[in-house]
Design a protein around this motif. Sequence first.
Motif, PDB file in Angstrom:
ATOM      1  N   UNK A   1       0.694  -1.137  -0.014  1.00  0.00           N
ATOM      2  CA  UNK A   1       0.211   0.077   0.131  1.00  0.00           C
ATOM      3  C   UNK A   1       0.858   1.288  -0.102  1.00  0.00           C
ATOM      4  N   UNK A   2       0.381   2.171  -0.819  1.00  0.00           N
ATOM      5  CA  UNK A   2       1.073   3.430  -0.746  1.00  0.00           C
ATOM      6  C   UNK A   2       0.910   4.421   0.593  1.00  0.00           C
ATOM      7  N   UNK A   3       1.738   4.938   1.030  1.00  0.00           N
ATOM      8  CA  UNK A   3       1.763   5.898   2.224  1.00  0.00           C
ATOM      9  C   UNK A   3       2.095   7.330   1.595  1.00  0.00           C
ATOM     10  N   UNK A   4       1.059   8.288   2.022  1.00  0.00           N
ATOM     11  CA  UNK A   4       1.300   9.473   1.495  1.00  0.00           C
ATOM     12  C   UNK A   4       1.684  10.659   2.848  1.00  0.00           C
TER      13      UNK A   4
ATOM     14  N   UNK B   1       5.508  21.495   2.017  1.00  0.00           N
ATOM     15  CA  UNK B   1       5.969  21.896   0.777  1.00  0.00           C
ATOM     16  C   UNK B   1       5.417  20.970  -0.544  1.00  0.00           C
ATOM     17  N   UNK B   2       5.214  19.595  -0.120  1.00  0.00           N
ATOM     18  CA  UNK B   2       5.088  18.998  -1.162  1.00  0.00           C
ATOM     19  C   UNK B   2       4.524  17.508  -0.686  1.00  0.00           C
ATOM     20  N   UNK B   3       3.542  16.732  -1.020  1.00  0.00           N
ATOM     21  CA  UNK B   3       3.150  15.530  -0.873  1.00  0.00           C
ATOM     22  C   UNK B   3       4.202  14.474  -1.284  1.00  0.00           C
ATOM     23  N   UNK B   4       4.569  13.661  -0.415  1.00  0.00           N
ATOM     24  CA  UNK B   4       5.597  12.511  -0.670  1.00  0.00           C
ATOM     25  C   UNK B   4       5.027  11.277  -0.615  1.00  0.00           C
ATOM     26  N   UNK B   5       4.991  10.294  -1.759  1.00  0.00           N
ATOM     27  CA  UNK B   5       4.473   8.915  -1.596  1.00  0.00           C
ATOM     28  C   UNK B   5       5.660   7.989  -1.463  1.00  0.00           C
ATOM     29  N   UNK B   6       5.225   6.848  -0.668  1.00  0.00           N
ATOM     30  CA  UNK B   6       6.448   5.843  -0.674  1.00  0.00           C
ATOM     31  C   UNK B   6       5.824   4.404  -0.382  1.00  0.00           C
ATOM     32  N   UNK B   7       6.634   3.450  -0.458  1.00  0.00           N
ATOM     33  CA  UNK B   7       6.151   2.139  -0.252  1.00  0.00           C
ATOM     34  C   UNK B   7       7.378   1.437   0.000  1.00  0.00           C
TER      35      UNK B   7
ATOM     36  N   UNK C   1      10.666   6.640  -0.937  1.00  0.00           N
ATOM     37  CA  UNK C   1       9.840   7.643  -1.525  1.00  0.00           C
ATOM     38  C   UNK C   1      10.187   8.338  -2.544  1.00  0.00           C
ATOM     39  N   UNK C   2       8.953   9.054  -3.388  1.00  0.00           N
ATOM     40  CA  UNK C   2       9.528   9.900  -4.506  1.00  0.00           C
ATOM     41  C   UNK C   2      10.004  10.868  -4.173  1.00  0.00           C
ATOM     42  N   UNK C   3      10.635  11.770  -5.230  1.00  0.00           N
ATOM     43  CA  UNK C   3      11.408  13.016  -5.250  1.00  0.00           C
ATOM     44  C   UNK C   3      12.900  12.605  -4.605  1.00  0.00           C
ATOM     45  N   UNK C   4      13.489  13.552  -4.049  1.00  0.00           N
ATOM     46  CA  UNK C   4      14.722  13.100  -3.562  1.00  0.00           C
ATOM     47  C   UNK C   4      14.883  12.770  -2.067  1.00  0.00           C
TER      48      UNK C   4
ATOM     49  N   UNK D   1      11.325  16.208   6.759  1.00  0.00           N
ATOM     50  CA  UNK D   1      10.038  16.149   7.033  1.00  0.00           C
ATOM     51  C   UNK D   1       9.263  14.703   6.983  1.00  0.00           C
ATOM     52  N   UNK D   2       9.510  13.704   6.063  1.00  0.00           N
ATOM     53  CA  UNK D   2       9.239  12.476   5.894  1.00  0.00           C
ATOM     54  C   UNK D   2       9.420  11.557   7.194  1.00  0.00           C
ATOM     55  N   UNK D   3      10.958  11.813   7.498  1.00  0.00           N
ATOM     56  CA  UNK D   3      11.200  11.018   8.877  1.00  0.00           C
ATOM     57  C   UNK D   3      10.522  11.402  10.037  1.00  0.00           C
ATOM     58  N   UNK D   4      10.268  12.693  10.179  1.00  0.00           N
ATOM     59  CA  UNK D   4       9.349  13.444  11.211  1.00  0.00           C
ATOM     60  C   UNK D   4       8.229  12.776  11.252  1.00  0.00           C
ATOM     61  N   UNK D   5       7.511  12.827  10.264  1.00  0.00           N
ATOM     62  CA  UNK D   5       6.282  12.403  10.254  1.00  0.00           C
ATOM     63  C   UNK D   5       5.870  10.970  10.637  1.00  0.00           C
ATOM     64  N   UNK D   6       7.097  10.117  10.135  1.00  0.00           N
ATOM     65  CA  UNK D   6       6.973   8.595  10.231  1.00  0.00           C
ATOM     66  C   UNK D   6       7.377   8.570  11.894  1.00  0.00           C
TER      67      UNK D   6
END
Length: 397
Positions: free
Chosen positions: A262-265, A270-276, A284-287, A316-321
């Motif tokens: 399943x994809x996590x958003x 600044x932007x939405x990042x999606x990852x699996x 995740x997408x992006x850098x 920001x992704x690591x912080x949200x996780x």
Amino acid sequence: MSDTPVPRRSLLRGLALGAIGAPLVAAFGAPSVAAAGTRGPFADGTLAVTVTNDSGAAGNDAVRLYVVGTDLATGAQAHADAGGNLIPVSLSDNGSDGYTDYSIPLAGSGDTTIALPHMSGRIYFALGDPLRFKAVPDGNGNPALAYPAGWVESDPNYPVLHDFFEFTYDGSGMHCNNTQVDMFGVPSSVHLVGAADQTTGTLEAGGRGRIFAEVAAQAGFGSLVLDDLRVIAPGHGIEVGRFAADYFDGYLDDVWSKYAGETLTVHTGGADRTGRVTGGVFTFDGAVAPISKPTTSDVFFCAGALAAPNDGLTGPVAAALGAGFNRSTLLASASQPTDDPAGFYATDPTNHYARIMHAHMTDGRAYGFPFDDVGGFASYIEDGAPTALHLTLTAFS
């Protein structure tokens, strides 16, 4: 006020758990003790900090302050005196007992006002016995300071009732938090006056006793209560053998399994990042850098696999996780971070230490783990034009 908050994870970049900082060159020429009720900043740029002892646990004559931290201009370690002079840490500061004496006593009665220079650090307050800070050489041989570790029984400060407040005061204003990330022992609130009027960190009446009792009664968490001195955070509990190092392991496995299919958003602002999860790694997408499966310790410390660089991408992704793990929301929603506190800490395993801290704050805000600022739930405030800071040691009962 800055456009981007300075969360705890970047508030004290030079402040490590064992030894931090180093010396400073410039001194600030504030008066030796600012008169109670004085408002700042003073002409030299220092800010008036007024301390009120309403603890009921110790009189003014038994309370000491310690202003320690990092010189923002040089990255060197220093301490401040009551007049706002920023003084380099020196190995020669250790006295005959092997420890420094950077203490600032409270006034005999009433409020005490000190001047705070531009720096990043902590204001410690000790009730009863003094704290023992030791000047030590860092890895480069520069003078540094070993800080109290209230979760380590062999630490000389373990039996001392103490706590601290964190801040960065610089050219963009005051950025500060009332923190329970490491431990909770002495209730305190912070009131920041400037362009706005803000208060945070205030416990409900009787909150200290309820926190101690509820942590003690929570399955698996009871050993985090150290007599009537403090409650330590689970990450430090793992370090000293008082908490299960595999506490979150099953939940971590379930999250990794869920997002393998399943994809996590993640909404970063600044932007939405999606990852699996692919090949055992969250990609995740992006850098955004790939994120390996964290350990239970990584979750509580928001470190290791969950380290959040100040890059606007992986951070920001690591912080949200990290917030999702501590609040146990990652299985409930594939859209993170969630913003409804009613859904936080709702399923086990979860960070009950953080849950209990939030439950007894009058504004619901606490710093129960390093990424508690995600979504704005931390006891963090800032002001770009501060005129006064008030720290109050609030009632124990």
